[in-house]
Design a protein around this motif. Structure first.
Motif, PDB file in Angstrom:
ATOM      1  N   CYS A 105       0.832  -1.201   0.000  1.00 58.15           N
ATOM      2  CA  CYS A 105       0.000   0.000   0.000  1.00 58.15           C
ATOM      3  C   CYS A 105       0.864   1.246   0.000  1.00 58.15           C
ATOM      4  N   ASN A 106       0.194   2.400  -0.028  1.00 56.74           N
ATOM      5  CA  ASN A 106       0.858   3.705  -0.020  1.00 56.74           C
ATOM      6  C   ASN A 106       0.387   4.492   1.197  1.00 56.74           C
ATOM      7  N   PHE A 107       1.342   4.998   1.972  1.00 55.55           N
ATOM      8  CA  PHE A 107       1.027   5.728   3.195  1.00 55.55           C
ATOM      9  C   PHE A 107       1.435   7.193   3.093  1.00 55.55           C
ATOM     10  N   TYR A 108       0.625   8.073   3.688  1.00 57.52           N
ATOM     11  CA  TYR A 108       1.029   9.440   3.986  1.00 57.52           C
ATOM     12  C   TYR A 108       1.435   9.407   5.453  1.00 57.52           C
ATOM     13  N   PHE A 109       2.731   9.495   5.715  1.00 63.50           N
ATOM     14  CA  PHE A 109       3.221   9.212   7.064  1.00 63.50           C
ATOM     15  C   PHE A 109       4.053  10.362   7.618  1.00 63.50           C
ATOM     16  N   ALA A 110       4.280  10.331   8.906  1.00 60.80           N
ATOM     17  CA  ALA A 110       5.093  11.337   9.593  1.00 60.80           C
ATOM     18  C   ALA A 110       6.566  10.967   9.478  1.00 60.80           C
ATOM     19  N   ILE A 111       7.349  11.869   8.920  1.00 61.81           N
ATOM     20  CA  ILE A 111       8.789  11.637   8.809  1.00 61.81           C
ATOM     21  C   ILE A 111       9.369  11.429  10.202  1.00 61.81           C
ATOM     22  N   GLY A 112      10.226  10.427  10.338  1.00 61.51           N
ATOM     23  CA  GLY A 112      10.774  10.057  11.636  1.00 61.51           C
ATOM     24  C   GLY A 112      10.214   8.744  12.150  1.00 61.51           C
ATOM     25  N   THR A 113       9.104   8.273  11.521  1.00 60.31           N
ATOM     26  CA  THR A 113       8.527   6.972  11.861  1.00 60.31           C
ATOM     27  C   THR A 113       9.503   5.868  11.462  1.00 60.31           C
ATOM     28  N   SER A 114       9.534   4.784  12.202  1.00 58.12           N
ATOM     29  CA  SER A 114      10.451   3.693  11.866  1.00 58.12           C
ATOM     30  C   SER A 114       9.910   2.862  10.700  1.00 58.12           C
ATOM     31  N   PHE A 115      10.818   2.244   9.960  1.00 54.58           N
ATOM     32  CA  PHE A 115      10.431   1.340   8.879  1.00 54.58           C
ATOM     33  C   PHE A 115       9.544   0.213   9.416  1.00 54.58           C
ATOM     34  N   GLN A 116       9.862  -0.262  10.616  1.00 49.40           N
ATOM     35  CA  GLN A 116       9.104  -1.373  11.195  1.00 49.40           C
ATOM     36  C   GLN A 116       7.639  -0.995  11.386  1.00 49.40           C
ATOM     37  N   GLU A 117       7.394   0.213  11.866  1.00 52.33           N
ATOM     38  CA  GLU A 117       6.019   0.644  12.098  1.00 52.33           C
ATOM     39  C   GLU A 117       5.236   0.738  10.789  1.00 52.33           C
ATOM     40  N   LEU A 118       5.911   1.165   9.721  1.00 49.30           N
ATOM     41  CA  LEU A 118       5.257   1.246   8.418  1.00 49.30           C
ATOM     42  C   LEU A 118       4.937  -0.144   7.879  1.00 49.30           C
ATOM     43  N   LEU A 119       5.882  -1.079   8.053  1.00 49.81           N
ATOM     44  CA  LEU A 119       5.626  -2.449   7.607  1.00 49.81           C
ATOM     45  C   LEU A 119       4.478  -3.066   8.398  1.00 49.81           C
ATOM     46  N   ASP A 120       4.459  -2.839   9.703  1.00 50.34           N
ATOM     47  CA  ASP A 120       3.380  -3.376  10.544  1.00 50.34           C
ATOM     48  C   ASP A 120       2.019  -2.851  10.081  1.00 50.34           C
TER      49      ASP A 120
ATOM     50  N   ALA B  87       1.184  -2.168   7.165  1.00 50.76           N
ATOM     51  CA  ALA B  87       0.825  -2.841   5.914  1.00 50.76           C
ATOM     52  C   ALA B  87       0.528  -4.324   6.140  1.00 50.76           C
ATOM     53  N   GLY B  88       0.350  -4.712   7.389  1.00 53.61           N
ATOM     54  CA  GLY B  88       0.016  -6.095   7.705  1.00 53.61           C
ATOM     55  C   GLY B  88       1.209  -6.989   7.932  1.00 53.61           C
ATOM     56  N   GLY B  89       2.415  -6.401   7.926  1.00 53.52           N
ATOM     57  CA  GLY B  89       3.620  -7.208   8.115  1.00 53.52           C
ATOM     58  C   GLY B  89       3.918  -8.055   6.891  1.00 53.52           C
ATOM     59  N   CYS B  90       4.715  -9.085   7.072  1.00 55.69           N
ATOM     60  CA  CYS B  90       5.094  -9.970   5.973  1.00 55.69           C
ATOM     61  C   CYS B  90       4.328 -11.288   6.067  1.00 55.69           C
ATOM     62  N   LYS B  91       3.863 -11.774   4.931  1.00 57.71           N
ATOM     63  CA  LYS B  91       3.159 -13.055   4.914  1.00 57.71           C
ATOM     64  C   LYS B  91       4.132 -14.222   4.941  1.00 57.71           C
ATOM     65  N   GLU B  92       5.390 -13.958   4.582  1.00 62.10           N
ATOM     66  CA  GLU B  92       6.465 -14.927   4.771  1.00 62.10           C
ATOM     67  C   GLU B  92       7.769 -14.176   4.945  1.00 62.10           C
ATOM     68  N   GLN B  93       8.746 -14.816   5.551  1.00 62.37           N
ATOM     69  CA  GLN B  93      10.003 -14.157   5.887  1.00 62.37           C
ATOM     70  C   GLN B  93      10.723 -13.690   4.624  1.00 62.37           C
ATOM     71  N   PRO B  94      10.976 -12.384   4.497  1.00 67.81           N
ATOM     72  CA  PRO B  94      11.681 -11.909   3.304  1.00 67.81           C
ATOM     73  C   PRO B  94      13.178 -12.234   3.360  1.00 67.81           C
ATOM     74  N   GLU B  95      13.736 -12.555   2.208  1.00 70.07           N
ATOM     75  CA  GLU B  95      15.181 -12.744   2.120  1.00 70.07           C
ATOM     76  C   GLU B  95      15.894 -11.415   1.927  1.00 70.07           C
ATOM     77  N   LYS B  96      15.181 -10.434   1.366  1.00 72.57           N
ATOM     78  CA  LYS B  96      15.803  -9.138   1.096  1.00 72.57           C
ATOM     79  C   LYS B  96      14.835  -8.019   1.412  1.00 72.57           C
ATOM     80  N   MET B  97      15.322  -7.011   2.151  1.00 74.55           N
ATOM     81  CA  MET B  97      14.554  -5.806   2.428  1.00 74.55           C
ATOM     82  C   MET B  97      15.353  -4.618   1.910  1.00 74.55           C
ATOM     83  N   ILE B  98      14.691  -3.753   1.161  1.00 71.03           N
ATOM     84  CA  ILE B  98      15.374  -2.657   0.485  1.00 71.03           C
ATOM     85  C   ILE B  98      14.676  -1.341   0.799  1.00 71.03           C
ATOM     86  N   ALA B  99      15.466  -0.322   1.120  1.00 68.20           N
ATOM     87  CA  ALA B  99      14.943   1.044   1.233  1.00 68.20           C
ATOM     88  C   ALA B  99      15.016   1.661  -0.155  1.00 68.20           C
TER      89      ALA B  99
END
Length: 441
Positions: free
Chosen positions: A298-313, A315-327
């Motif tokens: 999905c696409n979020f309008y978010f507050a700068i300073g939020t952690s990547f983890q909070e944004l992923l959460d 979005a429902g988190g991951c349905k399976e363990q990712p091998e690669k995470m990219i900014a």
């Protein structure tokens, strides 16, 4: 007229269907927010708050550390918890302001401008500077510096980079669909600074709905037009975009202004509108969470300073363990070691993939087969295979003589190489070494 483009480039899998039809959702942060003081090219910002201070959303918490610098604003209300080094996405420790979010989002009063035509050019640039607007497509160059060239009368084109050529990313696409009026108004504000310039919105032809929307909004604007670009990576690269639109070429020793051009991306132009018209500083942006491992891309309008983890959460988190995470995107983004790191003004996406294709390719890399595909793909028309050999043996002189510094680090050569050689990685590393050696001299 045919589609505008450049020589070279590649056609990676787009992957945009995962999130392109997901409207922007506002995300209110829950945890602490971390504001690195280096969110831009140039001098770090200097804190103007102390531990224990209470701050409001929209309050300046760090001032620019020089002309090529940018202030930082709180995106929530709360209490300054710490000013200390924090790990950022690239792995560096950067001095940061940490704010304990009180969840109330109490906000300062902004001072909108009723009549933009009443502002002088200097007032417009100062409002952009004070709002902390930087290049939000990734580079983070302070926008007020870009909009203050030595010879403003020689600027012929203001180019809006609407290409969004990176695979998977859809934040600019959603902004163009949902907030095109702000984008056009941002362009109108910038055109007020340059009397002889024309505004061009460069959009790849895989976004026909955005092209139609912007053409409708600019049909009565004699100083604006929409340029339809061929869908090809890296069509959104600054040099490639300038050449596609104007047929003017620049190299590593030139600035776009030397070719009579200024390039700003979608998020930057919208931030200019927010700064000048609404009086709102840069506190939020749009961000894509996507990839085949994500539960709900999905696409979020978010507050700068939020952690990547909070944004992923969110979005429902991951349905399976990712091998690669990219900014960022898969071509020019960088791998993340973890998600407990803050977002910044230049953060555009989080990509979580079930397979690490780069690691798989490295395991089967073979000797160069001299096929020349890297040369055909290179948008700068240099010879990546040869430059990588110079890099591997540390031959700085030959690397520079064969125009290695012209590499734009797009990754097209590595992507197209049938021998799976890490050409772009070798060249990028050698570029850093050559530039570091030059600085020492």
């Amino acid at each position: 007229m045919g589609l505008l483009t450049f020589k070279g480039g590649v056609h990676p899998f787009e992957g945009k269907e995962l999130s392109k039809d997901k409207p922007i959702r506002e995300l209110l942060p829950k945890g602490d927010l971390v504001y690195p003081l280096s969110q831009h090219i140039g001098a770090p910002a200097n804190p103007i708050v102390a531990v224990g201070d209470t701050v409001l959303k929209g309050q300046k918490i760090a001032e620019a550390g020089g002309f090529v610098s940018s202030p930082i604003y709180a995106s929530v209300s709360g209490t300054v918890k710490a000013i200390e080094p924090r790990r950022v996405a690239v792995g560096d420790m950067v001095n940061s302001i940490v704010i304990a979010n009180d969840g109330e989002f109490k906000e300062v009063e902004y001072q909108p401008t009723e009549d933009i035509d009443s502002l002088s050019k200097e007032e417009i640039v100062n409002k952009i500077k004070e709002a902390g607007v930087v290049g939000m497509g990734g580079a983070g160059f302070p926008t007020h510096v870009k909009l203050s060239p030595k010879e403003p009368d020689k600027i012929d084109y203001i180019i809006a980079n609407c290409a969004e050529c990176e695979p998977y990313l859809t934040s600019d696409y959603r902004e163009m669909l949902e907030n095109p009026e702000k984008l056009v108004e941002g362009m109108r504000i910038v055109l007020k600074l340059f009397d002889h310039a024309k505004g061009i919105f460069g959009i790849e032809n895989n976004k026909p709905d955005c092209i139609a929307k912007l053409r409708e909004l600019t049909k009565d604007e004699p100083r604006m037009e929409v340029a339809e670009l061929m869908t090809k990576y890296p069509q959104g690269g600054e040099r490639q975009l300038i050449y596609a639109v104007t047929k003017r070429a620049i190299n590593s020793k030139m600035l776009p202004a030397d070719a009579g051009c200024i390039v700003d991306n979608v998020e930057t132009l919208i931030s200019i509108y927010n700064a000048v018209k609404l009086g709102r500083p840069v506190m939020n942006r749009v961000f894509t969470v996507t990839g085949d491992a994500v539960e709900d891309p999905c696409n979020f309008y978010f507050a700068i300073g939020t952690s990547f983890q909070e944004l992923l959460d969110a979005a429902g988190g991951c349905k399976e363990q990712p091998e690669k995470m990219i900014a960022g995107g898969p071509m020019m983004g960088f791998a993340l070691f973890g998600l407990d790191v803050p977002t910044t003004k230049t953060t555009s996406a989080l990509l979580c993939m079930t397979k690490d294709e780069v690691a798989e390719a490295e395991s089967v890399a073979t000797a160069c087969i001299n096929c020349g595909r890297c040369v055909e793909a290179c948008p700068e028309q240099i010879i990546p295979s040869r430059l990588s050999r110079f890099a591997l043996r540390g031959d700085m002189e030959s690397f520079e003589n064969w125009h290695g510094l012209e590499c734009v680090e797009c990754g097209s050569c590595s992507f197209i190489c049938p021998a799976k050689r890490p050409l772009a990685q070798c060249i990028k590393t050698m570029k850093k070494q050559v530039l570091a050696a030059k600085r020492k001299k």
